[in-house]
Scaffold this motif. Sequence first.
Motif, short mmCIF file in Angstrom:
data_model
loop_
_atom_site.label_atom_id
_atom_site.label_comp_id
_atom_site.label_asym_id
_atom_site.label_seq_id
_atom_site.Cartn_x
_atom_site.Cartn_y
_atom_site.Cartn_z
N ASN A 22 4.94 1.07 -10.88
CA ASN A 22 3.74 1.86 -10.56
C ASN A 22 3.87 3.32 -10.97
O ASN A 22 3.08 4.17 -10.54
N ARG A 82 2.65 1.94 -3.32
CA ARG A 82 1.74 2.50 -4.32
C ARG A 82 1.52 4.00 -4.09
O ARG A 82 1.48 4.78 -5.03
N GLU A 83 1.36 4.38 -2.81
CA GLU A 83 1.16 5.81 -2.49
C GLU A 83 2.37 6.64 -2.93
O GLU A 83 2.21 7.70 -3.55
N ILE A 84 3.56 6.15 -2.60
CA ILE A 84 4.77 6.90 -2.97
C ILE A 84 4.88 7.00 -4.49
O ILE A 84 5.18 8.07 -5.03
N LYS A 137 2.90 12.06 -9.91
CA LYS A 137 2.31 13.40 -10.00
C LYS A 137 3.40 14.44 -10.12
O LYS A 137 3.28 15.41 -10.87
N TYR A 188 11.08 11.70 -0.17
CA TYR A 188 10.02 10.72 0.11
C TYR A 188 10.56 9.65 1.06
O TYR A 188 11.66 9.16 0.86
N GLU A 232 2.56 6.98 -6.65
CA GLU A 232 1.57 7.95 -7.14
C GLU A 232 2.05 9.38 -6.94
O GLU A 232 1.93 10.22 -7.83
N ASP A 233 2.61 9.65 -5.76
CA ASP A 233 3.13 11.00 -5.48
C ASP A 233 4.27 11.36 -6.43
O ASP A 233 4.32 12.47 -6.95
N LYS A 247 0.84 -1.22 0.00
CA LYS A 247 0.00 0.00 0.00
C LYS A 247 0.86 1.25 0.00
O LYS A 247 0.61 2.19 -0.75
N ARG A 248 1.86 1.27 0.86
CA ARG A 248 2.71 2.46 0.99
C ARG A 248 3.52 2.72 -0.29
O ARG A 248 3.66 3.88 -0.72
#
Length: 171
Positions: A50, A16-18, A24, A139, A20-21, A13-14
């Motif tokens: 990802n 994927r979040e990173i 962006k 990050y 995504e950031d 999960k973590r």
Amino acid sequence: MLKVYIEEETIRKRVREIAEDISKEIGNREVVFIANLKGAVIFFSDIIRNIKSSNVLVDFIATESYKGKETTGEIKILKDISLNIAGKEVVIFEDILDTGLTLNTIISYIKEVHKPSLIKVVVFLDKPSRRIVNLKVDYIGFEIIEDVFVVGYGMDCDEKYRNLPYIAVLE
Ligand code: IMP
Ligand code: MG
């Protein structure tokens, strides 16, 4: 003995979040992602799959500092990157930020020798308790408050346990 410290699903999960950031932030600009071998390799491969951009280049640098559970304090560059990154944006990936000596050496080396236009830094784990050199990291996956030695998800103790899909503490 191995004790699970961060579970596989929590890591997924973590990561994927990173990713995504980072996606962006970089948009579709050309950016060179550099992983520090060997520890960052699993994290790196999960992140790059990802990233939603068709302008990401990948490269590797290799360093050595640890013998067993202790840093030698002397960081050796075992392998250099192979791309020409002069004037380019780079993102450096590291498994764990502990004393800060390794990342500090890598950042200075890349800046001075390869002259990129911008360097961002991503670490999977941050262990601030033993910091010697203070660094700005862009990050962070997880912060580890306790002074524990972790293995798995790329990280080793005398080259073992890198293949574990989760993070464990060696007791
Ligand atoms: P530093 O130079 O002390 O910041 O340490 C960074 C390097 O040491 C990383 O690239 C890791 O390979 C290794 N390292 C530091 N702490 C640990 C740990 O708890 N487990 C496994 N490797 C570690
Ligand atoms: Mg290591």
